[in-house]
Design an enzyme around this catalytic site. Structure first.
Site, PDB file in Angstrom:
ATOM      1  N   LYS A  37     -12.879  -0.073   5.810  1.00 59.47           N
ATOM      2  CA  LYS A  37     -13.061  -0.857   4.595  1.00 59.47           C
ATOM      3  C   LYS A  37     -14.249  -1.807   4.715  1.00 59.47           C
ATOM      4  O   LYS A  37     -15.138  -1.829   3.881  1.00 59.47           O
ATOM      5  CB  LYS A  37     -11.798  -1.658   4.271  1.00 59.47           C
ATOM      6  N   TYR A  85       0.842  -1.195   0.000  1.00 63.69           N
ATOM      7  CA  TYR A  85       0.000   0.000   0.000  1.00 63.69           C
ATOM      8  C   TYR A  85       0.887   1.258   0.000  1.00 63.69           C
ATOM      9  O   TYR A  85       1.720   1.423   0.900  1.00 63.69           O
ATOM     10  CB  TYR A  85      -0.877  -0.055   1.243  1.00 63.69           C
ATOM     11  N   ILE A 106      -6.973  -5.169   7.839  1.00 60.14           N
ATOM     12  CA  ILE A 106      -8.038  -4.213   7.618  1.00 60.14           C
ATOM     13  C   ILE A 106      -9.083  -4.680   6.611  1.00 60.14           C
ATOM     14  O   ILE A 106     -10.212  -4.201   6.609  1.00 60.14           O
ATOM     15  CB  ILE A 106      -7.406  -2.863   7.191  1.00 60.14           C
ATOM     16  N   ASP A 163      -1.613  -6.330   9.319  1.00 61.44           N
ATOM     17  CA  ASP A 163      -2.664  -5.351   9.032  1.00 61.44           C
ATOM     18  C   ASP A 163      -3.817  -6.100   8.388  1.00 61.44           C
ATOM     19  O   ASP A 163      -3.743  -6.491   7.219  1.00 61.44           O
ATOM     20  CB  ASP A 163      -2.112  -4.263   8.099  1.00 61.44           C
TER      21      ASP A 163
END
Lengths: 471, 535
Positions: free
Chosen positions: A307, A183, A270, A268
Site C-alpha cells: 500500500k 477488511y 499496513i 495490522d
C-alpha cells in the site's frame, strides 16, 4: 480409562455406521439392480469450503468491472474501479529512483553478487533487507519507535503474514476479536486454512466507529457464551475501511484489555505510511516504548509494501513480533511464503537510501491528502458526507439517507444500482460486516485525477437526479 | 474435538483398551473388540455401539464443566517434550482468568511443536554448516556442505545470460521486456500467464519434448515447498494420511504435515529392490494405515527420487496408477529433478503415461520448480500441474498466500522463453552433473563405499554400512556425528529420510568443483580408517 473407552466407542460407532450404510446400499443394489459407480476421487474440506469468499458481493462488483472496464479513450462509459485499495499516485518516484540506480535491479559488477542471491533461500531473509525494512518502518513513525531487524520476519505479502500469525497464535476453533467494519479479506485470510473464528467487536457511527472498552468486553462475553476460546484481538491501524487512524487513548484501552485477558494483540499497520500527516498516526510500537516494553510479548505488528510503496505485485510483507518464540516459529513457517531474493536485493538497496525514502514518504502523504480532499469536496458538493478520515487509500462514505429501507437488503439494492447505473464499483459496508447499513468504501488512489473527476461527475449527476425525483 | 498435535510417526498399531477387570471384563471386551474391527453382525456390530456412543456422549456433556480433563486431550503421549509446557487447553474454563500469574499469552498447540529446536540431523547439519562454512581460500578447515541439494555447476551460464539481457534498468519505457511497468500492481496470484506459458514449454523440453504441458492447468507458487503444502491442504483433511515411499526427502515431514495435520505413512523400500517402490509394499502400507484407523487420501512419489536418485520404470508407474485407481486415492508426483537426469535411463513423467494410456487423470498432480533444474532457489518458483479442475480452482485461490514476486516472474519468463539458451543450458547441465557424479562415485568406490545405482538428481546414495559401529539407527547417527564434527563433512543420514536400512547416506555433490572432490574423499578416508569394524 475414560479417554481410551471413548476412543474405542467412537471407532465402533463409525465402523457400525459404515456397515449400516453398506448394508443399505447392497440392498438397494439388489432391489434396483443398479450398478454402483466408481466414486470420483474426493477433495478436502478446505478445498470445497466457501470461506474463500469469492462469491460475496465484494467480489461480484469486481466481475462487473472485469467485464466492462473504464478506459479514458477506449471505453469512457465503462465501470470505474473504486473497490481496489491500490496506491498508484507515487509510481513516478519509484520509476525515477530505479532509472538512476541500476545497481538495485542488476547485481552490480562481479560474479558473487548474482550467484549468492540466486542461491539464497534462507528463511531468515536477506539481512540488508531486514535492516532496510526496520529503518523504513521507523521513518514512517517519525522515529518515535525503534525496530530491531532481528525481529523482522519476511513473508510474501501481508495476506500471508496475517495467516501465518494466526496459525501461530490460535488453534482451530479458537477465536479472534476484530472490530467491525473490517477488511473483507480477513474472513478468508484469518479463517480459511487456520480454522480460527472471528468474533466481531461492535462499533457504530455514534462515536465514529471507534472501539470502546465496553464493546471489547461485550465481544469477549459473546465468545464465552458460544464456548469459544479467545486468543487475541486484531486491529487495523489506520483502519480499513474507515480510512482513519486509531487514537492513542483507544490503543491504550485495547492493550490494557489484551493484557487483562492475557491474549495477543495483532496490529495490522499496513497503511501506516499512507496517513496524510505523520503526526496523526500512533503506532502500537510507540505505546509499548512509552511503557518500557513491559509485557510486550503479546504484541505483533503486520506490515507490507503493497500500500505505502504501491508495490503489491512484488509480494512483500512482514511480521514484527515482540515475542521471541513467535519470531522463531514464524521464521520457520515463512518457508511456505518466502520473498524472491531478487526482490529482497532490489528493495534493500532502495529502502536503505534514506534520502529517497524520506522524500518518498513525504510526497506520498501529500499526494494522498490532496486526493482525499478532492474526493471529499466532490462528494460534499453532491450532498454526500463521509466519515472524517486522515489515512488510507479510501474514504468511508455515508449513503444511508438514500436507502429505501435501512437494512442490508436496502444497501445491496442501492449498491446494485450504483454498479449498473452509475457504473462505479464501490464496496458495500455489509461486505465489511458493518452493523449500520448505508456505508460504502470508496477507493481514490488507484486511478488518475481525470478518472476521479469522471467518477465524481457521475455521482453528482446521480444525486441531482435523485433530488429532482423527490421534488 | 480438535486434534491439533502433529503426531510423530509411531510404528505400532494402536491397540483397543485392554484393561479387563477380571473375567467379566474379558467377556465384555472380547466381543466388543470384534465390533471395533468391523466384524460382528448388524445388532452387535451396529446398534449396540450406536447406543453406547449416544449414552457416552450424554455422560460427557453432563460432566464436562466439572471435569475438564475428561475431554479428549491432545495426543501428547508421543511427544514427551510437551509435558512441561503450560497447558492452556482449548476447552478449559473460559471464565475471566484475571491475573494469570506473570501473564504470558501462549502460542497455539500446533506452533509449540514447530517452535521446538530442530532435532532432525538434516536440519542440525545444515545449521552447523552455516555457522562454519568451507571455503577453499578463506576457510579451508570449515565444514563442507554435502547435505543441501543445490546445483552450482551451471550458474556461470545464467550469469552470462543476465549480463547480456539485463543491461538496461528494469524500468525501461519502451516496452523493454524486463521493465517493471505494469507489474507493480496486483497480478493474478497464481502467476503471470507469460511465465506459465514459458514454464509449460520448459517442462516440456525437460522431459524430452514427449509431452506438451498446458499453461491453463498450471498454478505457480513461491517455490515447490508451498506447492506441496497447498496440494496437501486440497487433497486431505486434518488427520488423513498420505503414503510416501522411503527413503524420502526430509522436508516432506514439514511441508505435508506441519500446518495441515496430515500424516505420512512410510512405504518401505529396500536395497534389494534398488529402493524402488513395490506394489506389495504399497498394499502392506495401505492396510497398515487402515488398521490404524487412518484414511489414506493419496500417494506422494518423487520421480526422480530424492534421496536415492533413481527413476521409476514405466511398468512401476502403471502399477502405481492402477493402485491409486483401485483405492480411489490421489497421486502427487514430485518431478522437481526431472531436468537433472544425467544417466542413460529414460525418465518417464506421469504426464507422459497419462498422455499415452487411458488412466483417470483427475487423481494425478505433478509438482515442479526451478530451484534444482535452473539453480535458482532464491527466486522461489514452483508449480502445481493438475488435470483436476476442482483442485486447480482451490489451489489457485490458495496461491494468494504464496505468490511469486512479479519482477522475478517477468525475468524468468524472459529467460525461459530464450529457446537457444535453455537448450544449451539443459544439455550442459546434464553433462556437468554426470561428470561430477562419475568422479565422486569413483572416489567413494576407492574408499570401499558403494553408491546405489542412480541416474538423476544432485546427489548419490552411499552405503556406509560397513563403517558404522552397530547396524542400527544409533550406529548410523554415530557415524554421521563423526563425519560432521571430525571429518567436517555434512551429509544426510538415511534415518532422517526414514530409510529402514541403517548405514545409507545422501551426499550432494553439485556444490563442489572437481578440485574439492579429493579433499572430501581424503577427509572421509581419515574417519573411515578409524571406523573399520573388525571382521
Amino acid at each position: 480409562m475414560a479417554k481410551a473407552l471413548l476412543l474405542f466407542v467412537r471407532r465402533a460407532f463409525f465402523f457400525s455406521m459404515i456397515k449400516i450404510c453398506k448394508t443399505i446400499l447392497t440392498l438397494a443394489n439388489l432391489i434396483m439392480g443398479l450398478e454402483i459407480e466408481q466414486p470420483t476421487v474426493g477433495l478436502s474440506k478446505v478445498a470445497v469450503s466457501e470461506t474463500h469468499g469469492e462469491d460475496s458481493p465484494y467480489f461480484a462488483g469486481w466481475k462487473a468491472y472485469d467485464e466492462d472496464p473504464y478506459d479514458e479513450l477506449e471505453n469512457p462509459s465503462g465501470v470505474i474501479q473504486m473497490g481496489l485499495a491500490e496506491n498508484q499516485v507515487s509510481f513516478d518516484l519509484l520509476e525515477e529512483y530505479l532509472e538512476k540506480h541500476s545497481e538495485a535491479s542488476t547485481w552490480g559488477q562481479g560474479a558473487t553478487g548474482f550467484r549468492e542471491n540466486a542461491l539464497f533461500q534462507d528463511y531468515h531473509g536477506l539481512k540488508s533487507f531486514r535492516q532496510a525494512m526496520a529503518s523504513f518502518m521507523e521513518q514512517i513513525r517519525g522515529g518515535r519507535a525503534k525496530f530491531d531487524p532481528d525481529r523482522v520476519v519476511l513473508t510474501a505479502g501481508a495476506t500471508a503474514a496475517n495467516e501465518l500469525l494466526i496459525f501461530i497464535l490460535a488453534d482451530p476453533g479458537d477465536a479472534l476479536l476484530v472490530p467491525i467494519p473490517y477488511y473483507p479479506g480477513f474472513d478468508r485470510d484469518l479463517r480459511w486454512r487456520t480454522g480460527v473464528k472471528i468474533v466481531p467487536i461492535h462499533c457504530d457511527s455514534s462515536n465514529n466507529f471507534q472501539v470502546t472498552p465496553q464493546a471489547l468486553e461485550a465481544a469477549y462475553k459473546d465468545a464465552e457464551a458460544m464456548n469459544i476460546k479467545v486468543r487475541g484481538v486484531l486491529i487495523t491501524n489506520p483502519s480499513n475501511p474507515l480510512g482513519a487512524t486509531i487514537q492513542r487513548s483507544v490503543l491504550e484501552d485495547i492493550l490494557d484489555f489484551a493484557t487483562q485477558k492475557n491474549i495477543h494483540l495483532v496490529s495490522d499497520e499496513i497503511y501506516s505510511g499512507s496517513t496524510f500527516s505523520s503526526s496523526e498516526f500512533v503506532s502500537i510500537a510507540e505505546i509499548l516504548e512509552a511503557r518500557g516494553y513491559k509485557d510486550s510479548e503479546r504484541v505483533h505488528i503486520v506490515y507490507s509494501l503493497s500500500k505505502d510503496l504501491g508495490l503489491p505485485g512484488f509480494r512483500v510483507g512482514t511480521i514484527y513480533s515482540y515475542n521471541d518464540k513467535v519470531v522463531t516459529t514464524a521464521r520457520k513457517m515463512s518457508s511456505f511464503t518466502l520473498i524472491s531474493s531478487q526482490t529482497q536485493h532490489l528493495l534493500a538497496t532502495m529502502l536503505s537510501d534514506k534520502v529517497f525514502t524520506k522524500n518518498y514518504i513525504k510526497i506520498n502523504r501529500e499526494r494522498l491528502r490532496k486526493r482525499y480532499e478532492m474526493i471529499i469536496q466532490g462528494l460534499r458538493s453532491a450532498g454526500i458526507e463521509c466519515l472524517k478520515g486522515n489515512a488510507g487509500l479510501f474514504c468511508w462514505m455515508n449513503l444511508s439517507p438514500l436507502l429505501k429501507t435501512p437494512t442490508k437488503e436496502g444497501e445491496l439494492s442501492l449498491w446494485n444500482s450504483i454498479i449498473h447505473d452509475l457504473k462505479l464499483n464501490i464496496s458495500p459496508g455489509s461486505s465489511c460486516h458493518c452493523s449500520e447499513p448505508g456505508w460504502f468504501r470508496v477507493c481514490f488512489a488507484n486511478m488518475g485525477e481525470q478518472t476521479l473527476e469522471v467518477a465524481l461527475k457521475r455521482i453528482h449527476n446521480f444525486m441531482e437526479q435523485k433530488k429532482t425525483e423527490t421534488n | 474435538m480438535t486434534l491439533t498435535q502433529i503426531r510423530t510417526q509411531s510404528k505400532e498399531p494402536e491397540h483397543p483398551p485392554r484393561k479387563p477387570t477380571g473375567a467379566t471384563g474379558m467377556r465384555l471386551i472380547v466381543p466388543l473388540q470384534g465390533v471395533v474391527q468391523g466384524r460382528g453382525g448388524l445388532i452387535l456390530g451396529s446398534l449396540i455401539p450406536c447406543a453406547l456412543f449416544y449414552f457416552f456422549h450424554l455422560y460427557l456433556k453432563r460432566h464436562r464443566s466439572a471435569n475438564p480433563s475428561s475431554n479428549p486431550p491432545s495426543p501428547s503421549a508421543s511427544s514427551p517434550n510437551l509435558a512441561d509446557i503450560p497447558r492452556t487447553a482449548s476447552r478449559s474454563n473460559l471464565s475471566s482468568r484475571g491475573s494469570f500469574g506473570p501473564g504470558r499469552a501462549s502460542i497455539s498447540t500446533r506452533a509449540m511443536s514447530i517452535a521446538k529446536p530442530n532435532d532432525s540431523p538434516y536440519y542440525i547439519g545444515l545449521d552447523k554448516v552455516s555457522g562454519n562454512p568451507y571455503d577453499r581460500t578463506s576457510n579451508p578447515d570449515g565444514i563442507i556442505q554435502l547435505g543441501l541439494s543445490e546445483n552450482r555447476l551451471c550458474l556461470d551460464l545464467i550469469e552470462k545470460w543476465m549480463a547480456k539481457n539485463l543491461r538496461d534498468s528494469i524500468v525501461g519505457t519502451d516496452g523493454d521486456d524486463l521493465n517493471i511497468n505494469g507489474i507493480t500492481t496486483y497480478q493474478p496470484f497464481d502467476g503471470l500467464m507469460e511465465l506459465k506459458v514459458a514454464m509449460a514449454n520448459f517442462m516440456s523440453r525437460v522431459v524430452g519434448k514427449v509431452v506438451s504441458f498446458d499453461a491453463s492447468q498450471m498454478v505457480l507458487t513461491a517455490g515447490a515447498t508451498p506447492a506441496v503444502e497447498i496440494l496437501s491442504f486440497c487433497l486431505a483433511d486434518h488427520g488423513n494420511a498420505f503414503l510416501v515411499p522411503t527413503p524420502y526427502y526430509p522436508g516432506f515431514d514439514r511441508d505435508m504435515r506441519w500446518r495441515t495435520g496430515v500424516e505420512l505413512v512410510p512405504v518401505h523400500c529396500r536395497s534389494t529392490d534398488n529402493f524402488i517402490l513395490s506394489v506389495t509394499a504399497l498394499e502392506q502400507a495401505y492396510n497398515h494405515a487402515r488398521k490404524r484407523g487412518l484414511k489414506v487420501r493419496g500417494l506422494l512419489i518423487s520421480n526422480p527420487s530424492n534421496p536415492v536418485g533413481n527413476l521409476l520404470p514405466r511398468e512401476r508407474l502403471f502399477d502405481i496408477l492402477n493402485f491409486a485407481q483401485e483405492k480411489n486415492i490421489h497421486i502427487i508426483s514430485d518431478e522437481i529433478f526431472a531436468g537433472s537426469v544425467y544417466g542413460e535411463d529414460e525418465f518417464v513423467s506421469m504426464a507422459q503415461i497419462l498422455e499415452e494410456e487411458d488412466f483417470d487423470k483427475n487423481r494425478v498432480h505433478i509438482i515442479y520448480g526451478l530451484s534444482k533444474d535452473l539453480s535458482l532457489p532464491g527466486f522461489r518458483v514452483g508449480a502445481i500441474y493438475s488435470y483436476n479442475e476442482n483442485v486447480l480452482t482451490a489451489a489457485k485461490r490458495l496461491t494468494r498466500f504464496s505468490s511469486i514476486s512479479a519482477p522475478s516472474q517477468r525475468l524468468l519468463a524472459s529467460m525461459l522463453s530464450d529457446a537457444s539458451f535453455i537448450e544449451e543450458y539443459i544439455e550442459t547441465n546434464k553433462k556437468r552433473i554426470g561428470n561430477i557424479y562419475g568422479l565422486f562415485v569413483e572416489g567413494f568406490r576407492r574408499l570401499g563405499i558403494r553408491c546405489m545405482e542412480s541416474s538423476a538428481g544432485l546427489y548419490c546414495w552411499a552405503d556406509m554400512g560397513k563403517l558404522i559401529p552397530s547396524y542400527s539407527e544409533k550406529g548410523e547417527l554415530d557415524l554421521w556425528d563423526k563425519l560432521l564434527n571430525i571429518a567436517k563433512i555434512n551429509v544426510t543420514p538415511g534415518s532422517a529420510c526414514h530409510c529402514i536400512e541403517p548405514g545409507w547416506f545422501r551426499c550432494c555433490f553439485t556444490t563442489l568443483t572437481e578440485d574439492d572432490i579429493p579433499i572430501v574423499i581424503e577427509r572421509i578416508r581419515k574417519v573411515a580408517e578409524t571406523c573399520k569394524s573388525p571382521g
